[in-house]
Design a protein around this motif. Structure first.
Motif, mmCIF file in Angstrom:
data_model
loop_
_atom_site.group_PDB
_atom_site.id
_atom_site.type_symbol
_atom_site.label_atom_id
_atom_site.label_comp_id
_atom_site.label_asym_id
_atom_site.label_seq_id
_atom_site.Cartn_x
_atom_site.Cartn_y
_atom_site.Cartn_z
ATOM 1 N N LEU A 11 0.830 -1.211 0.000
ATOM 2 C CA LEU A 11 0.000 0.000 0.000
ATOM 3 C C LEU A 11 0.863 1.258 0.000
ATOM 4 N N ARG A 12 2.137 1.108 0.357
ATOM 5 C CA ARG A 12 3.079 2.230 0.365
ATOM 6 C C ARG A 12 3.132 2.904 -1.007
ATOM 7 N N ILE A 13 2.961 2.115 -2.070
ATOM 8 C CA ILE A 13 3.008 2.654 -3.432
ATOM 9 C C ILE A 13 1.787 3.537 -3.696
ATOM 10 N N GLU A 14 0.642 3.098 -3.218
ATOM 11 C CA GLU A 14 -0.609 3.830 -3.451
ATOM 12 C C GLU A 14 -0.757 5.030 -2.511
ATOM 13 N N PHE A 15 -0.234 4.906 -1.299
ATOM 14 C CA PHE A 15 -0.376 5.947 -0.283
ATOM 15 C C PHE A 15 1.006 6.387 0.204
ATOM 16 N N PRO A 16 1.581 7.421 -0.393
ATOM 17 C CA PRO A 16 2.905 7.882 0.047
ATOM 18 C C PRO A 16 2.805 8.668 1.367
ATOM 19 N N ILE A 17 3.069 7.993 2.455
ATOM 20 C CA ILE A 17 2.982 8.604 3.778
ATOM 21 C C ILE A 17 4.387 8.830 4.300
ATOM 22 N N GLU A 18 4.617 10.009 4.884
ATOM 23 C CA GLU A 18 5.937 10.341 5.418
ATOM 24 C C GLU A 18 6.339 9.348 6.510
ATOM 25 N N GLU A 19 7.642 9.097 6.589
ATOM 26 C CA GLU A 19 8.146 8.125 7.562
ATOM 27 C C GLU A 19 7.808 8.508 8.997
ATOM 28 N N SER A 20 7.782 9.796 9.292
ATOM 29 C CA SER A 20 7.494 10.222 10.662
ATOM 30 C C SER A 20 6.081 9.852 11.097
ATOM 31 N N TYR A 21 5.168 9.671 10.154
ATOM 32 C CA TYR A 21 3.787 9.312 10.472
ATOM 33 C C TYR A 21 3.568 7.799 10.489
ATOM 34 N N GLU A 22 4.534 7.041 9.977
ATOM 35 C CA GLU A 22 4.396 5.588 9.945
ATOM 36 C C GLU A 22 4.422 4.971 11.338
ATOM 37 N N ALA A 23 5.060 5.636 12.282
ATOM 38 C CA ALA A 23 5.159 5.104 13.642
ATOM 39 C C ALA A 23 3.898 5.345 14.463
ATOM 40 N N LEU A 24 2.961 6.099 13.934
ATOM 41 C CA LEU A 24 1.725 6.374 14.679
ATOM 42 C C LEU A 24 0.911 5.100 14.841
ATOM 43 N N LEU A 96 -3.616 15.549 11.418
ATOM 44 C CA LEU A 96 -3.589 14.690 12.597
ATOM 45 C C LEU A 96 -3.087 15.479 13.790
ATOM 46 N N ASN A 97 -3.857 15.460 14.827
ATOM 47 C CA ASN A 97 -3.458 16.131 16.056
ATOM 48 C C ASN A 97 -2.660 15.122 16.887
ATOM 49 N N ILE A 98 -1.345 15.176 16.763
ATOM 50 C CA ILE A 98 -0.469 14.182 17.385
ATOM 51 C C ILE A 98 -0.599 14.228 18.907
ATOM 52 N N ASP A 99 -0.745 15.409 19.479
ATOM 53 C CA ASP A 99 -0.877 15.517 20.934
ATOM 54 C C ASP A 99 -2.128 14.792 21.419
ATOM 55 N N LYS A 100 -3.222 14.951 20.693
ATOM 56 C CA LYS A 100 -4.477 14.292 21.059
ATOM 57 C C LYS A 100 -4.340 12.770 20.937
ATOM 58 N N ILE A 101 -3.645 12.317 19.909
ATOM 59 C CA ILE A 101 -3.440 10.882 19.709
ATOM 60 C C ILE A 101 -2.612 10.306 20.846
ATOM 61 N N GLU A 102 -1.547 10.990 21.229
ATOM 62 C CA GLU A 102 -0.705 10.529 22.340
ATOM 63 C C GLU A 102 -1.479 10.535 23.656
#
Length: 121
Positions: A11-24, A96-102
């Motif tokens: 799915l990485r090919i279809e959805f180019p997501i930054e590496e920093s967001y992959e750890a979410l 994405l509100n990273i603070d809210k997710i954490e």
């Protein structure tokens, strides 16, 4: 564009997501959905993904539609919901509100510990 359930490419090919967001964690998918999507279906999607062994967004985009479709509890509707969520993340990751997710992650950890101690159900 419809989902090709016979595609074995990542799915990485279809959805180019930054590496920093992959750890979410996968419940960040829920935060990426538009308001018109139902909360219940999104929660069921996240639960099914968790039961299938997907922990992070990186785990999802490193798999294929075949892998996800063959997971128990994930049908066409949930695949479509996953696609919408991944499209939103790849198009506008700043939403994405990273603070809210954490904060939610910490709260879930506390609830789990309290359940294990028998303090809550």
């Amino acid at each position: 564009m419809p989902i090709d359930f016979n595609s074995s490419s990542q799915l990485r090919i279809e959805f180019p997501i930054e590496e920093s967001y992959e750890a979410l964690p996968i419940y960040a998918l829920k935060a990426a959905l538009a308001d018109h999507e139902t909360n219940r279906t999104a929660s069921m999607l996240i639960k099914a993904l968790r039961m299938a062994g997907y922990i992070t967004i990186g785990d999802i985009i490193n798999s294929s539609w075949i892998d996800i479709k063959n997971s128990r509890g994930i049908g066409k509707t949930k695949c479509h919901l996953l696609k919408v969520s991944l499209l939103n993340i790849s198009a506008n990751p700043e939403q994405l509100n990273i603070d809210k997710i954490e904060q939610n992650r910490r709260l879930n950890d506390i609830k789990k510990k309290m359940r294990n101690m028998g303090m809550i159900k």
